[in-house]
Motif scaffolding. Structure first.
Motif, short mmCIF file in Angstrom:
data_model
loop_
_atom_site.label_atom_id
_atom_site.label_comp_id
_atom_site.label_asym_id
_atom_site.label_seq_id
_atom_site.Cartn_x
_atom_site.Cartn_y
_atom_site.Cartn_z
N SER A 115 81.12 24.20 -8.55
CA SER A 115 82.50 23.73 -8.38
C SER A 115 82.57 22.21 -8.43
N PHE A 116 83.74 21.71 -8.80
CA PHE A 116 83.96 20.27 -8.78
C PHE A 116 83.88 19.74 -7.34
N ASP A 117 84.30 20.55 -6.37
CA ASP A 117 84.19 20.13 -4.97
C ASP A 117 82.73 19.83 -4.62
N LEU A 118 81.83 20.72 -5.01
CA LEU A 118 80.41 20.48 -4.75
C LEU A 118 79.95 19.23 -5.49
N GLY A 119 80.31 19.11 -6.75
CA GLY A 119 79.89 17.95 -7.53
C GLY A 119 80.31 16.63 -6.92
N ALA A 120 81.54 16.59 -6.40
CA ALA A 120 82.06 15.34 -5.82
C ALA A 120 81.43 15.03 -4.47
N ALA A 121 80.75 16.01 -3.88
CA ALA A 121 80.12 15.81 -2.57
C ALA A 121 78.64 15.45 -2.67
N LEU A 122 78.09 15.41 -3.87
CA LEU A 122 76.64 15.28 -4.00
C LEU A 122 76.13 13.84 -3.89
N GLY A 123 76.80 12.90 -4.51
CA GLY A 123 76.22 11.57 -4.73
C GLY A 123 75.63 10.87 -3.53
N ILE A 124 76.42 10.09 -2.82
CA ILE A 124 75.91 9.27 -1.72
C ILE A 124 75.19 10.09 -0.66
N GLY A 296 71.06 26.07 -3.97
CA GLY A 296 70.34 25.71 -2.76
C GLY A 296 71.14 24.79 -1.85
N ILE A 297 72.21 24.22 -2.36
CA ILE A 297 73.09 23.38 -1.55
C ILE A 297 74.54 23.79 -1.82
N ARG A 298 75.34 23.70 -0.77
CA ARG A 298 76.71 24.22 -0.82
C ARG A 298 77.64 23.27 -0.07
N VAL A 299 78.92 23.51 -0.16
CA VAL A 299 79.90 22.78 0.64
C VAL A 299 80.88 23.79 1.22
N GLY A 300 81.64 23.35 2.21
CA GLY A 300 82.61 24.22 2.84
C GLY A 300 82.19 24.60 4.25
N GLN A 301 83.10 25.22 4.98
CA GLN A 301 82.84 25.61 6.36
C GLN A 301 81.59 26.47 6.48
N GLU A 302 81.40 27.36 5.53
CA GLU A 302 80.25 28.27 5.58
C GLU A 302 78.94 27.55 5.34
N ALA A 303 78.98 26.33 4.84
CA ALA A 303 77.78 25.51 4.64
C ALA A 303 77.68 24.41 5.68
N GLY A 304 78.52 24.48 6.71
CA GLY A 304 78.50 23.46 7.75
C GLY A 304 79.16 22.16 7.37
#
Length: 338
Positions: A115-124, A296-304
């Motif tokens: 997802s784009f949400d995951l992509g935007a959360a990866l960098g820093i 192996g990496i996720r975003v969202g409530q279910e990923a903390g």
């Protein structure tokens, strides 16, 4: 195109929504139609105090979107690729809080079906966490499944964005991950991220609890508050271990017990993602991309990592949320494609 721009440093009120021509990619660059921009503490810190060499700045180091055009020397096959972006605004005026941005091609990494949400959360956050997990003497240069199978990692502050990233990357690499938090709610987030053990430092003795898990100490400590935790870290880092510090507690100074750390040949590694060694950065980008591709990496409530979405017009509010310490990841949707 619509873009957020500021022409002077200051609080969030300096952020303005403007119309700008779509930039042209130069040699070695790609033009990306941004779908989601990630907001990090570095964005509001830059907005408050970093110089503006171009006389203006579009904020946003991280983002995700689709390659629309390429500059001279770049493979045209990249056009149409979904990508995630890192350090878009580092020493450049074109950040990701805009409908389009331009970046050097190496800073646009294939995202695949994630997802784009995951992509935007990866960098820093994830590149910082990778450096913290690979800088120690006992730690590998690269991460992959099994790379940390015999390692114990302590993440101080597991509910923050970098803390969450460190937990997820370390677990993907099969480490035993111990993390500290300040509340039951944050403990739930750290557990969702994959932490093996969660310690509430307001209610439990961190040294005592970690020693139960790792009697010889931990291989690496990912440290968000070195000034506050230095005495604890000094007691928990094992022989040859490392304390990797990625935040400065607002400019605080650290006092260390020299002799005990000398005996352990311990390392204190300070981490700033922008200026880390080029080889380490390249490893980080490749490994984070691999972890994302392997789910192996996720975003969202279910990923903390709860997500907080804002429109481009509400970028100032997004900055204020991060500056006020909101728990989770703040994202700006620049289009309807999220």
């Amino acid at each position: 195109m619509k873009a957020i721009v500021y022409e002077r440093t200051g609080d969030a009120s300096v952020l303005q929504l403007v119309d700008r021509p779509v930039p042209e990619p130069g040699p070695g660059e790609v033009l990306v139609r941004v779908a989601v921009s990630g907001v990090n503490p570095t964005d509001w810190k830059a907005r408050r105090q970093w110089p503006l060499p171009a006389g203006w700045q579009t904020p946003g180091q991280d983002g995700a979107g689709v390659v629309e055009a390429v500059g001279e020397g770049v493979d045209r096959a990249l056009i149409g690729e979904r990508v995630w972006l890192w350090e878009a605004a580092w020493q450049r005026p074109w950040g990701t809080a805009a409908e389009y941005t331009v970046v050097p091609v190496r800073q646009a990494v294939r995202l695949g079906d994630a997802s784009f949400d995951l992509g935007a959360a990866l960098g820093i956050p994830f590149l910082t966490a990778h450096r913290c997990l690979t800088a120690g003497e006992y730690m590998p240069d690269k991460l992959h499944a099994g790379a940390l199978s015999d390692h114990v990692v302590l993440v101080q502050g597991g509910a923050g964005a970098v803390g969450n990233a460190a937990i997820q990357l370390a677990r993907w690499a099969d480490a035993c991950v111990v993390t500290t938090v300040s509340s039951a709610e944050k403990a739930q987030l750290a557990a969702a991220a994959g932490a093996s053990f969660v310690i509430n430092y307001r209610e439990q003795d961190v040294v005592e609890e970690v020693r139960k898990i790792a009697p010889d100490g931990v291989h690496t400590i990912v440290e968000v508050a070195a000034a506050h935790n230095a005495a604890v870290d000094a007691q928990l880092v094992r022989h040859g271990g490392a304390v990797c510090v990625y935040a400065d507690d607002g400019g605080a100074e650290v006092t260390l017990p020299i002799r005990p750390l000398m005996v352990h040949n311990a390392r204190w590694q300070f981490v700033l993602v922008y200026t880390e060694p080029k080889a380490a950065k390249a490893h980080a980008v490749n490994d984070v991309a691999a972890a994302a591709a392997q789910a192996g990496i996720r975003v969202g409530q279910e990923a903390g990592l709860p997500l907080h979405h804002y429109s481009l017009e509400a970028t100032a509010a997004a900055h204020v949320a991060v500056e006020n310490g909101v728990v989770g990841k703040v994202l700006i949707s620049t289009t309807d494609e999220r």
